[in-house]
Write an enzyme that holds these catalytic residues in place. Structure first.
Site, PDB file in Angstrom:
ATOM      1  N   THR A 148       0.822  -2.937   8.536  1.00  0.00           N
ATOM      2  CA  THR A 148      -0.421  -2.291   8.083  1.00  0.00           C
ATOM      3  C   THR A 148      -1.520  -2.498   9.110  1.00  0.00           C
ATOM      4  OG1 THR A 148      -2.145  -2.206   6.383  1.00  0.00           O
ATOM      5  CG2 THR A 148      -1.038  -4.335   6.672  1.00  0.00           C
ATOM      6  N   CYS A 172      -4.139  18.175 -22.374  1.00  0.00           N
ATOM      7  CA  CYS A 172      -5.480  18.777 -22.274  1.00  0.00           C
ATOM      8  C   CYS A 172      -5.523  19.998 -21.361  1.00  0.00           C
ATOM      9  CB  CYS A 172      -6.498  17.735 -21.811  1.00  0.00           C
ATOM     10  SG  CYS A 172      -6.385  17.354 -20.060  1.00  0.00           S
ATOM     11  N   ALA A 214       9.099  -4.302  11.977  1.00  0.00           N
ATOM     12  CA  ALA A 214       9.367  -5.072  10.752  1.00  0.00           C
ATOM     13  C   ALA A 214      10.861  -5.230  10.486  1.00  0.00           C
ATOM     14  CB  ALA A 214       8.696  -4.385   9.563  1.00  0.00           C
ATOM     15  N   VAL A 255       3.261   4.120  -1.206  1.00  0.00           N
ATOM     16  CA  VAL A 255       3.475   4.826  -2.471  1.00  0.00           C
ATOM     17  C   VAL A 255       4.939   5.239  -2.615  1.00  0.00           C
ATOM     18  CG1 VAL A 255       1.073   5.598  -2.634  1.00  0.00           C
ATOM     19  CG2 VAL A 255       2.733   7.051  -1.462  1.00  0.00           C
ATOM     20  N   GLN A 307       0.836  -1.205   0.000  1.00  0.00           N
ATOM     21  CA  GLN A 307       0.000   0.000   0.000  1.00  0.00           C
ATOM     22  C   GLN A 307       0.867   1.249   0.000  1.00  0.00           C
ATOM     23  OE1 GLN A 307      -3.388  -0.766   3.120  1.00  0.00           O
ATOM     24  NE2 GLN A 307      -1.739  -2.206   3.482  1.00  0.00           N
ATOM     25  N   HIS A 353      -1.818   1.272  -4.079  1.00  0.00           N
ATOM     26  CA  HIS A 353      -2.285   2.651  -3.878  1.00  0.00           C
ATOM     27  C   HIS A 353      -1.505   3.645  -4.731  1.00  0.00           C
ATOM     28  CE1 HIS A 353      -4.212   1.629   0.304  1.00  0.00           C
ATOM     29  NE2 HIS A 353      -4.879   1.150  -0.716  1.00  0.00           N
TER      30      HIS A 353
HETATM   31  P1  OAD Z   1      -1.259   2.829   8.886  1.00  0.00           P
HETATM   32  O1  OAD Z   1      -0.598   4.091   9.257  1.00  0.00           O
HETATM   33  O2  OAD Z   1      -2.742   2.748   8.968  1.00  0.00           O
HETATM   34  O3  OAD Z   1      -0.715   1.653   9.775  1.00  0.00           O
HETATM   35  C1  OAD Z   1       0.623   1.452  10.043  1.00  0.00           C
HETATM   36  C2  OAD Z   1       0.740   0.156  10.800  1.00  0.00           C
HETATM   37  O4  OAD Z   1       2.110  -0.108  10.951  1.00  0.00           O
HETATM   38  C3  OAD Z   1       0.128   0.164  12.196  1.00  0.00           C
HETATM   39  O5  OAD Z   1      -0.660  -0.998  12.360  1.00  0.00           O
HETATM   40  C4  OAD Z   1       1.333   0.121  13.136  1.00  0.00           C
HETATM   41  O6  OAD Z   1       1.074  -0.628  14.323  1.00  0.00           O
HETATM   42  C5  OAD Z   1       2.347  -0.565  12.269  1.00  0.00           C
HETATM   43  N1  OAD Z   1       3.729  -0.219  12.551  1.00  0.00           N
HETATM   44  C6  OAD Z   1       4.241   0.943  12.985  1.00  0.00           C
HETATM   45  N2  OAD Z   1       5.571   0.875  13.070  1.00  0.00           N
HETATM   46  C7  OAD Z   1       5.922  -0.368  12.654  1.00  0.00           C
HETATM   47  C8  OAD Z   1       7.153  -1.055  12.493  1.00  0.00           C
HETATM   48  N3  OAD Z   1       8.320  -0.468  12.765  1.00  0.00           N
HETATM   49  N4  OAD Z   1       7.120  -2.327  12.036  1.00  0.00           N
HETATM   50  C9  OAD Z   1       5.945  -2.941  11.744  1.00  0.00           C
HETATM   51  N5  OAD Z   1       4.761  -2.337  11.878  1.00  0.00           N
HETATM   52  C10 OAD Z   1       4.739  -1.069  12.316  1.00  0.00           C
HETATM   53  O7  OAD Z   1      -0.720   2.461   7.430  1.00  0.00           O
HETATM   54  P2  OAD Z   1      -1.378   1.517   6.340  1.00  0.00           P
HETATM   55  O8  OAD Z   1      -2.026   0.337   6.972  1.00  0.00           O
HETATM   56  O9  OAD Z   1      -0.338   1.277   5.322  1.00  0.00           O
HETATM   57  O10 OAD Z   1      -4.040   5.285   1.977  1.00  0.00           O
HETATM   58  O11 OAD Z   1      -2.490   2.447   5.757  1.00  0.00           O
HETATM   59  C11 OAD Z   1      -3.216   2.025   4.646  1.00  0.00           C
HETATM   60  C12 OAD Z   1      -3.619   3.210   3.836  1.00  0.00           C
HETATM   61  O12 OAD Z   1      -4.292   4.156   4.658  1.00  0.00           O
HETATM   62  C13 OAD Z   1      -2.468   3.997   3.249  1.00  0.00           C
HETATM   63  O13 OAD Z   1      -2.003   3.447   2.039  1.00  0.00           O
HETATM   64  C14 OAD Z   1      -3.071   5.345   3.049  1.00  0.00           C
HETATM   65  C15 OAD Z   1      -3.734   5.464   4.394  1.00  0.00           C
HETATM   66  O14 OAD Z   1      -4.699   6.399   4.541  1.00  0.00           O
HETATM   67  C16 OAD Z   1      -4.364   6.413   1.339  1.00  0.00           C
HETATM   68  O15 OAD Z   1      -3.802   7.474   1.514  1.00  0.00           O
HETATM   69  C17 OAD Z   1      -5.461   6.233   0.371  1.00  0.00           C
END
Ligand code: OAD
Length: 287
Positions: free
Chosen positions: A229, A189, A272, A115, A113, A133
């Site tokens: 995530t 455009c 991670a 970018v 997810q 994404h």
């Molecule tokens: P989030 O910010 O929602 O979640 C990050 C996750 O990473 C959380 O569950 C944390 O507990 C975990 N985390 C933090 N530090 C970490 C580490 N060092 N090792 C492992 N895990 C860790 O991010 P995403 O789930 O990627 O979309 O969010 C999904 C989407 O929501 C993004 O792509 C973005 C966002 O809004 C859009 O902008 C459309």
């Protein structure tokens, strides 16, 4: 389903994968799903959680087509700041571990997810990765199909903007005519160009969803790793479950519980960059 809250051992993983110690040629089929937490240790902010963007910023004002229509300059300011942060960042041990598994396994797909380009810079080939994404370095037309892979001809501002500055802009009543208007326009455009990412309320790119579907249809996975995530979006959970449908390991790497945790066969509550190098070693040893 086995629940294990401690780090994986090589023996346990190999046994679970039913790989005989003598088998030298077996390659495991691996699906990896990543989110912002994987890039956190490279200094890229996550979205949710105590240090996440969405703690101080309103996503509806920055990551929706409506927000772009309302104030394209603000959206470009935010994305240029983020591009600069990504350029300044380096892949961490988690990206490198995933790249090692990708390079050794023919049957591998990474769905991220994120970018940013840190998975690619760590060495995951484009054909083994889907940026579901989008890509922050792609600039595409908001109206027609024109797209390019750079910053749309507009240089990034010198120095990074900070969240406070973006917030000040969000609350400022200044009209666009009073600001340094720097929104790229489409050479075909003349409409405004926008970052090549998926915003809230938008459809995932069909060709990318199809690539994930093709991989999942191509066979059940021996191992699905979901790392960094919050699994907020249903399709992340859906793909993880489809991938592991035939009894494959479903490993969650995340210091926090998520909606996916209840389905995981193994929970690795570590950052991670600590957990993934060890899991990669174990997978490679099994292969
Ligand atoms: P989030 O910010 O929602 O979640 C990050 C996750 O990473 C959380 O569950 C944390 O507990 C975990 N985390 C933090 N530090 C970490 C580490 N060092 N090792 C492992 N895990 C860790 O991010 P995403 O789930 O990627 O979309 O969010 C999904 C989407 O929501 C993004 O792509 C973005 C966002 O809004 C859009 O902008 C459309």
């Amino acid at each position: 389903m086995s629940w294990q809250h401690q780090p994986l051992s090589k023996e346990a993983l190999c046994a679970d994968l039913e790989i005989a110690a003598s088998s030298q040629s077996y390659l495991v089929r691996v699906l990896v799903l990543t989110g912002a937490g994987v890039s956190a240790e490279s200094g890229i902010r996550t979205f949710r959680g105590k240090d996440g963007y969405w703690r101080n910023l309103d996503p509806t004002k920055l990551a929706t087509p409506e927000a772009f229509a309302r104030d394209p300059q603000l959206i470009w300011d935010w994305y240029r700041e983020r591009r600069q942060r990504v350029r300044n960042a380096r892949p961490n041990a988690a990206h490198e571990a995933i790249a090692r598994v990708a390079q050794r396994n023919a049957d591998f797909l990474l769905v991220t997810q994120n970018v940013d380009d840190l998975h690619a810079r760590a060495g995951v080939a484009a054909e083994k990765m889907v940026q579901i994404h989008g890509d922050i370095f792609v600039t595409r037309c908001s109206h027609c199909d024109f797209s390019n892979g750079d910053s749309g001809g507009s240089p990034e501002p010198p120095g990074a903007y900070v969240v406070q500055a973006i917030n000040e802009q969000l609350t400022a009543i200044a009209s666009t005519s009073e600001r340094d208007f720097n929104v790229p326009t489409c050479p075909k455009c003349q409409a405004f160009m926008r970052p090549g990412v998926v915003w809230f309320g938008e459809q995932l790119p069909y060709n990318k969803v199809e690539r994930v579907g093709d991989f999942l249809d191509g066979g059940a996975c021996d191992v699905v790793i979901v790392a960094g995530t919050t699994a907020t979006f249903g399709y992340i959970i859906d793909w993880a479950l489809r991938g592991s449908r035939a009894g494959g390991e479903l490993i969650e790497v995340n210091p926090e519980e998520t909606p996916l945790s209840q389905f995981a066969t193994r929970l690795v509550r570590e950052p991670a960059a600590i957990a993934l190098p060890r899991i990669a070693d174990e997978l490679i040893a099994c292969g």
